[in-house]
Design a protein around this motif. Structure first.
Motif, PDB file in Angstrom:
ATOM      1  N   HIS A 368       0.802  -1.194  -0.135  1.00 48.06           N
ATOM      2  CA  HIS A 368      -0.168   0.088  -0.111  1.00 48.06           C
ATOM      3  C   HIS A 368       0.900   1.185  -0.143  1.00 48.06           C
ATOM      4  CE1 HIS A 368      -2.677  -3.203   1.674  1.00 48.06           C
ATOM      5  NE2 HIS A 368      -3.572  -2.372   0.830  1.00 48.06           N
ATOM      6  N   ASP A 371       0.411   4.665   1.978  1.00 47.76           N
ATOM      7  CA  ASP A 371       0.515   5.135   3.106  1.00 47.76           C
ATOM      8  C   ASP A 371       1.823   5.212   3.515  1.00 47.76           C
ATOM      9  OD1 ASP A 371      -2.045   4.269   3.320  1.00 47.76           O
ATOM     10  OD2 ASP A 371      -1.994   2.196   3.566  1.00 47.76           O
ATOM     11  N   PRO A 413       5.855   4.233   7.139  1.00 45.62           N
ATOM     12  CA  PRO A 413       4.496   4.796   6.928  1.00 45.62           C
ATOM     13  C   PRO A 413       4.387   6.228   7.465  1.00 45.62           C
ATOM     14  CG  PRO A 413       4.780   2.650   7.790  1.00 45.62           C
ATOM     15  CD  PRO A 413       6.175   3.153   7.714  1.00 45.62           C
TER      16      PRO A 413
END
Length: 430
Positions: A368, A371, A413
């Motif tokens: 992802h 993120d 992140p």
């Protein structure tokens, strides 16, 4: 030599005069001249010694785990070992290694880390590049040499080149010198043993420049042996090619092939090869000639296909020389935390943080990427890079800082905590 002859003629003219005073002045002048030559020789020795000392310092810097350059070299070696086993083209594999070496050298020559080791006024940029190139052979190519040879061997086993060479090698060994197109003498057993010994020494060395120096000496041994039956007669390329083929057919052809590719692709593209270029391309051409050997249509000249291949190599060297001067550089990025998994990525100076983040997502296999973001820790302060920020410019500013700053680029992140992490651009560091 002309200088010595001229000096001798002047001495004789002076000594023929009646004045002993004149004679003494000539002898004194000669003594002074010799002393000045000795001093010049000493200066030259000191210069060579200082070059070697700097090479040693660069190798030590490459082994220093706390240096930025040391991390670049280590990450580069890991990256090379990971990628070379996936390559199906020997040229592409070696060219990728050469490009990374050129970029490492480009970074080093401009770095504050190197400037801290030397008096910048003592060296020109060209001199530093030559010294850095030699140091990189030791800290990059030496540890990778066996892996490079192994990968090249695998590639040529899969593409059938080695099998073709070995089959035709036997054919050539059983072909008469007349049928090979040889019209000169060939190396006698003792000379052939010397030649094969040099080929073995060439295979052991990791420096492309040392390899080419050995190849040059080897080819000159072959050329000298051609004149044994007819001393003083000059021989051309058409005479040399079949004799070289005769010699190569009695050597370890696999090693010769690997060495020729190693030299052709890993040699510094900026280096002027001179006579070495002729012998290197000729050896490459003869290898291709053996690989495609046809006893019926034997020729004393390289085929148009081989000549075209050599021209492509020469163009590639020219392109790589130009490519080296373009703006690309390394940046070392850790994953999740300082000291964690890291990768050294090569990108252009105008690459944005957003573009570099995409590279990081691929390298660290993040599922992802939205993120995640790119951060820089400067003296323990965490800063997030704006998507349009230019990481290479930030790195350059931090390296040039008057007070040495401890900094690390991290891909991790994005934490939406309060207060938020400051978002910065390159202008915040200028």
């Amino acid at each position: 030599m002309p200088l010595r002859k001229e000096s001798t003629e002047d001495d004789l003219e002076m000594l023929s005069g009646s004045s002993s005073k004149k004679t003494r002045s000539v002898i004194l002048a000669k003594a002074k001249n010799r002393l000045s030559l000795v001093n010049l020789s000493n200066v030259f020795t000191v210069f060579l010694s200082s070059d070697r000392k700097l090479q040693k310092k660069i190798v030590e810097l490459a082994q220093d785990k706390d240096s930025y350059f040391g991390n670049l070299v280590r990450d580069y070696r890991v990256y090379s070992l990971e990628t070379m086993v996936k390559q199906s083209s020997s040229t592409e594999m070696l060219q990728e290694i050469r490009l990374m070496m050129t970029q490492l050298k480009s970074y080093l020559v401009q770095s504050t880390e190197l400037k801290s080791l030397i008096d910048p006024a003592s060296y020109t940029e060209e001199q530093l590049e030559v010294i850095a190139e030699t140091a990189l052979y030791k800290c990059v190519l030496k540890p990778l040499k066996e892996a490079i040879n192994s990968s090249l061997k695998d590639i040529h086993t899969k593409d059938g080149s080695l099998q073709q060479l070995k089959e035709n090698q036997l054919v050539i060994q059983n072909t008469t010198t007349t049928d090979l197109g040889i019209t000169t003498s060939v190396p006698e057993t003792v000379v052939l043993e010397k030649i094969l010994h040099k080929f073995a020494a060439m295979h052991k060395t990791y420096s492309p420049e040392k390899k080419i120096a050995i190849l040059l000496k080897t080819c000159k041994l072959i050329y000298d042996s051609m004149a044994q039956g007819n001393p003083g007669k000059p021989y051309g390329a058409d005479d040399f090619l079949p004799v070289l083929m005769y010699v190569l057919a009695r050597s370890n052809l696999t090693e010769v092939l690997l060495n020729v590719e190693y030299m052709m692709e890993l040699m510094d593209p900026a280096l002027q090869l001179g006579e070495g270029s002729y012998y290197l391309t000729t050896t490459y051409g003869v290898l291709e000639h053996i690989k495609n050997y046809d006893k019926i249509t034997v020729t004393r000249q390289l085929s148009m296909e081989v000549q075209d291949s050599i021209h492509r190599w020469e163009r590639r060297r020219t392109l790589n020389k130009a490519r080296a001067s373009r703006s690309s550089d390394f940046i070392c990025i850790s994953f999740l935390e300082i000291g964690g998994q890291s990768r050294t990525l090569a990108s252009r100076h105008d690459t944005t943080a957003e573009q570099l983040s995409q590279q990081c997502a691929e390298k660290f296999e993040v599922s992802h990427p939205k993120d995640y973001g790119l951060f820089v820790y400067v003296d323990d302060q965490c800063l997030q890079l704006d998507k349009d920020a230019l990481p290479h410019h930030i790195k350059a500013s931090l390296l040039k800082s008057e007070t040495k700053k401890d900094f690390h680029f991290i891909y991790k992140p994005i934490d939406h905590k309060t207060p938020p992490v400051p978002i910065v651009k390159e202008s915040d560091f200028s």
